[in-house]
Write a protein that holds these residues in place. Structure first.
Motif, mmCIF file in Angstrom:
data_model
loop_
_atom_site.group_PDB
_atom_site.id
_atom_site.type_symbol
_atom_site.label_atom_id
_atom_site.label_comp_id
_atom_site.label_asym_id
_atom_site.label_seq_id
_atom_site.Cartn_x
_atom_site.Cartn_y
_atom_site.Cartn_z
ATOM 1 N N VAL A 261 -7.372 -26.816 -106.456
ATOM 2 C CA VAL A 261 -7.250 -27.423 -104.972
ATOM 3 C C VAL A 261 -7.617 -29.054 -104.806
ATOM 4 O O VAL A 261 -6.872 -29.664 -104.107
ATOM 5 C CB VAL A 261 -8.256 -26.618 -104.030
ATOM 6 C CG1 VAL A 261 -7.881 -26.918 -102.720
ATOM 7 C CG2 VAL A 261 -8.187 -25.273 -104.177
ATOM 8 N N ASN B 191 -5.416 -31.053 -101.615
ATOM 9 C CA ASN B 191 -5.322 -30.125 -100.487
ATOM 10 C C ASN B 191 -6.878 -29.970 -100.118
ATOM 11 O O ASN B 191 -7.811 -30.359 -101.235
ATOM 12 C CB ASN B 191 -4.898 -28.890 -100.671
ATOM 13 C CG ASN B 191 -3.402 -28.989 -100.906
ATOM 14 O OD1 ASN B 191 -2.870 -29.785 -99.953
ATOM 15 N ND2 ASN B 191 -2.831 -28.372 -101.761
ATOM 16 N N VAL C 231 -10.384 -27.892 -99.459
ATOM 17 C CA VAL C 231 -11.181 -26.552 -99.858
ATOM 18 C C VAL C 231 -11.475 -25.762 -98.643
ATOM 19 O O VAL C 231 -11.602 -26.438 -97.370
ATOM 20 C CB VAL C 231 -12.646 -27.194 -100.869
ATOM 21 C CG1 VAL C 231 -13.313 -25.930 -100.849
ATOM 22 C CG2 VAL C 231 -12.204 -27.973 -101.990
ATOM 23 N N SER C 232 -11.680 -24.762 -98.963
ATOM 24 C CA SER C 232 -11.772 -23.877 -97.923
ATOM 25 C C SER C 232 -13.084 -24.018 -96.826
ATOM 26 O O SER C 232 -14.042 -24.528 -97.560
ATOM 27 C CB SER C 232 -11.718 -22.115 -98.105
ATOM 28 O OG SER C 232 -13.122 -21.855 -98.491
ATOM 29 N N ASP C 233 -13.218 -23.851 -95.550
ATOM 30 C CA ASP C 233 -14.037 -24.226 -94.747
ATOM 31 C C ASP C 233 -15.447 -23.309 -95.090
ATOM 32 O O ASP C 233 -16.354 -23.926 -95.001
ATOM 33 C CB ASP C 233 -13.929 -23.941 -93.259
ATOM 34 C CG ASP C 233 -12.707 -24.923 -92.567
ATOM 35 O OD1 ASP C 233 -12.765 -26.075 -93.180
ATOM 36 O OD2 ASP C 233 -11.855 -24.301 -91.731
ATOM 37 N N ASP C 234 -15.308 -22.149 -95.546
ATOM 38 C CA ASP C 234 -16.128 -21.404 -95.909
ATOM 39 C C ASP C 234 -17.189 -21.939 -97.031
ATOM 40 O O ASP C 234 -18.387 -21.820 -96.958
ATOM 41 C CB ASP C 234 -15.673 -20.131 -96.263
ATOM 42 C CG ASP C 234 -15.494 -18.977 -95.377
ATOM 43 O OD1 ASP C 234 -15.857 -19.391 -94.142
ATOM 44 O OD2 ASP C 234 -15.216 -17.961 -95.373
ATOM 45 N N THR D 39 -12.290 -30.940 -90.666
ATOM 46 C CA THR D 39 -11.492 -29.896 -89.986
ATOM 47 C C THR D 39 -12.120 -29.618 -88.462
ATOM 48 O O THR D 39 -13.411 -29.574 -88.657
ATOM 49 C CB THR D 39 -11.343 -28.780 -90.417
ATOM 50 O OG1 THR D 39 -12.430 -27.905 -90.760
ATOM 51 C CG2 THR D 39 -10.546 -28.738 -91.755
ATOM 52 N N GLN E 207 -14.849 -26.860 -89.264
ATOM 53 C CA GLN E 207 -16.223 -27.575 -89.886
ATOM 54 C C GLN E 207 -16.929 -28.347 -88.773
ATOM 55 O O GLN E 207 -18.084 -28.138 -89.016
ATOM 56 C CB GLN E 207 -15.763 -28.485 -90.946
ATOM 57 C CG GLN E 207 -15.172 -27.667 -92.368
ATOM 58 C CD GLN E 207 -14.681 -28.748 -93.296
ATOM 59 O OE1 GLN E 207 -15.379 -29.820 -93.425
ATOM 60 N NE2 GLN E 207 -13.795 -28.401 -94.316
ATOM 61 N N GLU F 220 -4.983 -32.575 -90.553
ATOM 62 C CA GLU F 220 -6.337 -31.965 -90.344
ATOM 63 C C GLU F 220 -7.492 -32.709 -89.858
ATOM 64 O O GLU F 220 -8.325 -32.105 -89.060
ATOM 65 C CB GLU F 220 -6.790 -31.230 -91.945
ATOM 66 C CG GLU F 220 -5.593 -30.493 -92.581
ATOM 67 C CD GLU F 220 -5.583 -29.218 -92.137
ATOM 68 O OE1 GLU F 220 -6.459 -28.654 -91.227
ATOM 69 O OE2 GLU F 220 -4.300 -28.614 -92.194
#
Ligand code: ADP
Length: 215
Positions: A53, A58, A60-63, A92, A95, A176
């Motif tokens: 990623v 791109n 990385v996921s918020d989690d 984001t 976040q 984002e």
């Protein structure tokens, strides 16, 4: 404890300023990019999970980001630091909402959001000359901010620092992250990133002095 958020596209100088200001102001510097690259370097499960990623440019996921922040923020209250610089976080709206809850829980106070304003053209220009010291993540530029001679054997370029990846990251930033400029409207302080490194750090030091004195 004071919180500063550094917001802005790649190459705008967030890391360069943070590495200098953390000592000068006695602030903790938390860069999600550095923390993620450390996971990749150590080949941890998380590192393996995020590697592709990050290299694609791109997000990385918020989690994952929230977990990594929580893991690194724990010792902060018992440290002797005057504040913390979040560099590259939040990126984001989700976040930012989570950070809001975290600051409430930990009794942290959002002092300012520094917006490092830079055009795409200049971003590409700077990133293509960027070099990182692999020992400590210090950031340099081939022309505008050369590394000391002793650091030369340790300098590396990041895999996501090619012109096409930087353009992609800039677009991700616009879609984002730029909405956070409205989100943080009342705490926002804009920095013109075409100024010299010294001029910008003086500007930030004056700003921090003004809100620390008023507390
Ligand atoms: P830049 O030089 O673009 O400011 P960073 O070193 O801050 O980059 O981050 C590099 C990469 O790490 C990003 O492109 C993204 O993949 C990931 N990353 C860093 N911080 C975050 C975040 N807060 N949310 C999601 N992904 C992130």
């Amino acid at each position: 404890m004071n919180v500063l958020i550094f917001l802005g596209p790649a190459g705008s100088g967030k890391g360069t300023q943070a590495q200098f200001l953390k000592d000068k102001l006695n602030y903790e510097h938390l860069s999600t990019g550095d923390l993620l690259r450390a996971e990749i370097k150590s080949n941890s499960d998380l590192g393996q999970q995020v590697q592709s990623v990050i290299h694609s440019g791109n997000l990385v996921s918020d989690d994952i980001i929230l977990n990594i922040i929580k893991k690194n923020i724990n010792g902060l209250k018992s440290s002797n630091k005057s504040g913390v610089i979040f560099d590259g976080f939040p990126r984001t709206i989700e976040q930012a909402n989570s950070l809001g809850s975290l600051m409430n829980e930990m009794d942290l106070n959002l002092s300012k959001v520094l917006y490092f304003d830079l055009s795409l053209e200049e971003s590409i220009n700077r990133i293509s000359g960027r070099l990182i010291d692999s020992r400590n993540n210090n950031v340099y530029h081939k022309i505008s901010n050369p590394a000391p001679t002793e650091a030369e054997p340790y300098l590396i370029s990041r895999k996501d620092d090619t012109p096409d990846k930087v353009t992609h990251r800039y677009n991700v930033y616009k879609n984002e992250t730029a909405p956070l400029l409205d989100y943080y409207q009342s705490e926002l302080f804009r920095i013109d990133c075409l100024q010299s490194i010294d001029a910008i750090s003086n500007q930030i030091t004056d700003l921090v002095d003004s809100f620390e004195l008023s507390h």
